[in-house]
Enzyme design. Structure first.
Site, short mmCIF file in Angstrom:
data_model
loop_
_atom_site.label_atom_id
_atom_site.label_comp_id
_atom_site.label_asym_id
_atom_site.label_seq_id
_atom_site.Cartn_x
_atom_site.Cartn_y
_atom_site.Cartn_z
N ASP A 9 -23.35 -0.60 -7.92
CA ASP A 9 -24.18 -0.22 -8.80
C ASP A 9 -25.64 -1.17 -8.82
O ASP A 9 -25.28 -2.05 -7.49
CB ASP A 9 -23.73 -0.08 -10.46
CG ASP A 9 -23.20 -1.39 -10.96
OD1 ASP A 9 -23.22 -2.52 -9.49
OD2 ASP A 9 -22.97 -2.11 -11.85
N CYS A 66 -18.98 -2.52 -7.55
CA CYS A 66 -19.55 -3.61 -8.76
C CYS A 66 -19.80 -4.43 -8.98
O CYS A 66 -19.00 -5.03 -8.27
CB CYS A 66 -19.31 -2.60 -10.41
SG CYS A 66 -17.73 -2.36 -10.52
N GLY A 67 -19.73 -4.92 -9.89
CA GLY A 67 -19.98 -6.44 -10.86
C GLY A 67 -18.17 -6.87 -10.98
O GLY A 67 -18.18 -8.06 -9.80
N THR A 68 -16.93 -5.71 -11.40
CA THR A 68 -15.65 -6.68 -11.35
C THR A 68 -15.02 -5.39 -9.90
O THR A 68 -13.78 -6.04 -9.66
CB THR A 68 -15.40 -6.07 -11.88
OG1 THR A 68 -15.56 -4.45 -13.07
CG2 THR A 68 -15.66 -6.82 -13.86
N GLY A 69 -15.24 -4.29 -9.37
CA GLY A 69 -15.39 -3.27 -9.25
C GLY A 69 -13.84 -2.58 -10.20
O GLY A 69 -13.74 -1.45 -9.43
N VAL A 70 -14.04 -2.75 -10.79
CA VAL A 70 -13.44 -2.13 -12.51
C VAL A 70 -13.33 -0.61 -12.64
O VAL A 70 -13.26 0.23 -12.78
CB VAL A 70 -13.43 -2.86 -13.77
CG1 VAL A 70 -12.54 -1.84 -14.42
CG2 VAL A 70 -11.70 -4.52 -12.97
N GLY A 71 -15.36 -0.55 -13.08
CA GLY A 71 -15.61 0.74 -13.76
C GLY A 71 -15.88 1.31 -13.24
O GLY A 71 -15.95 2.47 -12.61
N HIS A 99 0.80 2.65 1.22
CA HIS A 99 1.51 3.06 0.57
C HIS A 99 1.51 3.99 -0.18
O HIS A 99 1.95 5.03 -0.83
CB HIS A 99 3.06 2.09 -0.52
CG HIS A 99 3.76 1.60 0.55
ND1 HIS A 99 4.26 0.69 0.05
CD2 HIS A 99 3.71 1.23 1.59
CE1 HIS A 99 5.40 -0.44 0.56
NE2 HIS A 99 4.62 -0.20 1.85
N ARG A 110 -19.46 -10.06 -8.47
CA ARG A 110 -18.85 -11.37 -8.85
C ARG A 110 -17.18 -11.70 -8.37
O ARG A 110 -17.21 -12.79 -9.43
CB ARG A 110 -19.29 -10.68 -10.54
CG ARG A 110 -20.77 -10.51 -10.85
CD ARG A 110 -20.61 -10.03 -12.37
NE ARG A 110 -22.22 -9.53 -12.75
CZ ARG A 110 -22.56 -9.33 -13.70
NH1 ARG A 110 -22.17 -8.23 -14.02
NH2 ARG A 110 -23.76 -9.35 -13.85
N HIS A 134 6.80 7.73 0.61
CA HIS A 134 5.23 7.30 -0.38
C HIS A 134 4.72 8.24 -0.59
O HIS A 134 3.92 9.15 -0.92
CB HIS A 134 4.62 6.03 0.43
CG HIS A 134 5.55 5.42 1.05
ND1 HIS A 134 5.54 4.27 -0.16
CD2 HIS A 134 5.89 4.74 2.63
CE1 HIS A 134 6.45 3.59 0.83
NE2 HIS A 134 6.78 3.63 2.20
C1 RB5 Z 1 -22.44 -4.51 -14.75
O1 RB5 Z 1 -23.26 -5.43 -15.81
C2 RB5 Z 1 -21.48 -4.73 -14.93
O2 RB5 Z 1 -20.62 -4.03 -16.20
C3 RB5 Z 1 -20.96 -3.60 -13.59
O3 RB5 Z 1 -21.17 -3.96 -12.59
C4 RB5 Z 1 -19.34 -3.32 -13.50
O4 RB5 Z 1 -18.69 -4.78 -13.39
C5 RB5 Z 1 -18.29 -2.77 -14.28
O5 RB5 Z 1 -17.48 -2.53 -14.72
#
Ligand code: RB5
Length: 142
Positions: A9, A66-71, A99, A110, A134
């Protein structure tokens, strides 16, 4: 050489560019699914596009930022056949290949610095799935 799908993103754009340059210098073939600037956009679009490139066989593996890789990893994991892992250190990246046979790596721009991100990418790409017990567990996930 492995064809790698990559996507991000707006928050991940600069780190994605850095990763592309690194991988191209090592001879990898990259297919970039965007986004192509820091203009605000929505990470699920790119998680899905990269995931579908991997499950279709167009690309062997995928990398998402992305910012955290989570979303973006949650979005990718909604596509059947995807095993996306978010990593902020190389050990889990390597073990996720050995594995869990992960086929997408997600990074948080970030969270990790540029050099650490490249170490994580290299560890992940260097890991080979070990199969055996595995494989049975990965089959249970599917
Ligand atoms: C965008 O502000 C941020 O939410 C996105 O980059 C990401 O961190 C979501 O998981």
């Amino acid at each position: 050489m492995t064809q790698i799908a990559i996507g991000c993103d707006h928050v991940g754009f600069e780190l994605k560019t850095h990763i592309i340059e690194h991988l191209q210098s090592k001879g990898y073939s990259i297919k970039d699914f965007g986004t192509h600037s820091t203009e605000r956009t929505d990470y699920p679009l790119f998680g899905k596009a990269v995931a579908e490139a991997v499950t279709s066989g167009e690309c062997e593996k995928g990398i998402l930022v992305c910012g955290t890789g989570v979303g973006i990893s949650i979005a990718a994991n909604k596509v059947k056949g995807i095993r996306a892992v978010v990593c902020s250190e190389p050990y889990s990246a390597l073990l996720s290949r050995q594995h869990n046979d992960t086929n997408i790596l997600a990074l948080g721009s970030r969270v990790v610095g540029r050099d650490l991100a490249l170490m994580i990418v290299d560890s992940w790409l260097g890991g080979e799935f070990e199969g055996g017990r595995h494989q049975r567990r990965v089959d249970m996930i599917e």
